[in-house]
Design an enzyme around this catalytic site. Sequence first.
Site, PDB file in Angstrom:
ATOM      1  N   GLY A 145      35.834  28.230  45.220  1.00 56.70           N
ATOM      2  CA  GLY A 145      34.805  28.042  44.206  1.00 56.70           C
ATOM      3  C   GLY A 145      35.321  27.061  43.174  1.00 56.70           C
ATOM      4  N   SER A 165      38.843  28.505  41.673  1.00 54.60           N
ATOM      5  CA  SER A 165      40.068  28.700  42.444  1.00 54.60           C
ATOM      6  C   SER A 165      39.779  28.644  43.936  1.00 54.60           C
ATOM      7  CB  SER A 165      40.705  30.050  42.096  1.00 54.60           C
ATOM      8  OG  SER A 165      39.818  31.103  42.438  1.00 54.60           O
ATOM      9  N   VAL A 169      41.312  30.702  47.464  1.00 56.99           N
ATOM     10  CA  VAL A 169      42.083  31.875  47.866  1.00 56.99           C
ATOM     11  C   VAL A 169      42.412  31.747  49.343  1.00 56.99           C
ATOM     12  CG1 VAL A 169      42.149  34.382  47.996  1.00 56.99           C
ATOM     13  CG2 VAL A 169      40.921  33.275  46.115  1.00 56.99           C
ATOM     14  N   LYS A 176      46.349  32.578  45.578  1.00 59.34           N
ATOM     15  CA  LYS A 176      45.240  32.037  44.792  1.00 59.34           C
ATOM     16  C   LYS A 176      45.716  30.820  44.017  1.00 59.34           C
ATOM     17  CE  LYS A 176      41.562  33.658  41.682  1.00 59.34           C
ATOM     18  NZ  LYS A 176      41.034  34.850  40.954  1.00 59.34           N
ATOM     19  N   ASP A 214      33.955  41.185  32.873  1.00 60.22           N
ATOM     20  CA  ASP A 214      33.161  40.601  33.960  1.00 60.22           C
ATOM     21  C   ASP A 214      33.175  41.516  35.180  1.00 60.22           C
ATOM     22  OD1 ASP A 214      31.515  38.743  35.190  1.00 60.22           O
ATOM     23  OD2 ASP A 214      33.183  37.508  35.916  1.00 60.22           O
TER      24      ASP A 214
END
Length: 410
Positions: free
Chosen positions: A19, A22, A24, A39, A128
């Site tokens: 994304g 980052s 992964v 990551k 979040d």
Amino acid sequence: MSESLVAGRYRTIERLGHGPMSEVFLAEDVELGRRVALKLLGREADPARFEREARAAAALTHPNVNQLFDYGEVAGRPFMVLEYLPGGTLEDRLRPGRALPDAEIEEIARGMAAGLAHAHERGLVHRDLKPANVLFDADDRPKIADFGIARMGGAGTLTEAGTVMGTAAYISPEQAAGEAAGPASDVYSLGVILFRMLTGRLPFESEQPLELVAMHRDVPAPRVETVRPDVPPRLAAIVNSALAKDPAGRPPDGGAVAAALGVPRPAVEETATEILPPPQRVPPPSATERRRRRLLPVLLGVLALAGAGAALAIVAFRNPGAASSTMSSTTHASTRHRTTTAPTTAPVTSSTTSSTQSASSSTTQPRTTRPTTTATPPPPPPPASTTISTPPPPPSSSTEISTTITIPGP
């Protein structure tokens, strides 16, 4: 990224996701022989947020929190190594219009509440919380992940005051209003997740994220039993209280939710390290103190002897007969070394001759001694003034002084 060795230790296997923030990768730790999640910071992402996530994860160690193993930088890109969770995310398990089984919902809720309680006890607010940030390990245990916008204690945030941070579908009313988030904000997001698991839908739905934010801020959430009448009462009570608009009307933190769900507290609580004061240094004794310590045994001995003498004096005073007997026996034992004073009522002729004189007289003429007459009445005791106490002379090893007393007849 093709298969390569990162930081000389982690060999990438495949990319699990990517994304703007980052990438992964599934990787292998060649030193420990285990699989990990590698990551890396996105090319255009904010390094401060990435570092914040690493620090937040490093501050937590709990079975329901994704564990951080390593942090570093390679080719100018920061990276972190996390626990690999092969069970996927909670978002993968949710289907529109379909609720999860109640037993599974309660198990997931207990794990999430326990993880939040651990974070809140250490002053960390996730800010979040959403299904995409809840992952499962190989034992199907839920773990909270992605603390990218977490707030740690009293530290400042990454945003200006009034800026909205979080995911619109799960944001708390205070975050939607641009206010500071606290532990009760995470409780609100947990309530939204539980609402969706129990009913198969969100409490607020809209195609526009800003509209969703406004709903969370201004519109009261529907009660869960109005959407699903057969919802378990305990879960319904937790969800309805967690979705209160006022943070004061919600459970205050994850620990309160965990307690309502019957999660036992850890058997051993972590406590702050107690720093003991340094031991006080005792100064060495002075010269006067050393002399006093040396004289103390002597003084005690003198006092003991004085006490013994006083005790003997008291005994003699209270029992004069015993004292006289003792003195008499002492006088009798020493008559061989003392001169006896005759009573003043009768003339007494005493001849005392030393051993040397006796030797010389024996060579010139024989000596005749009159027999002593003993048939005399006992004289009265002499007055105290006529008794002379003389200390006994030291014993002689070679010469003995003899004393002859002659008492004439009447």
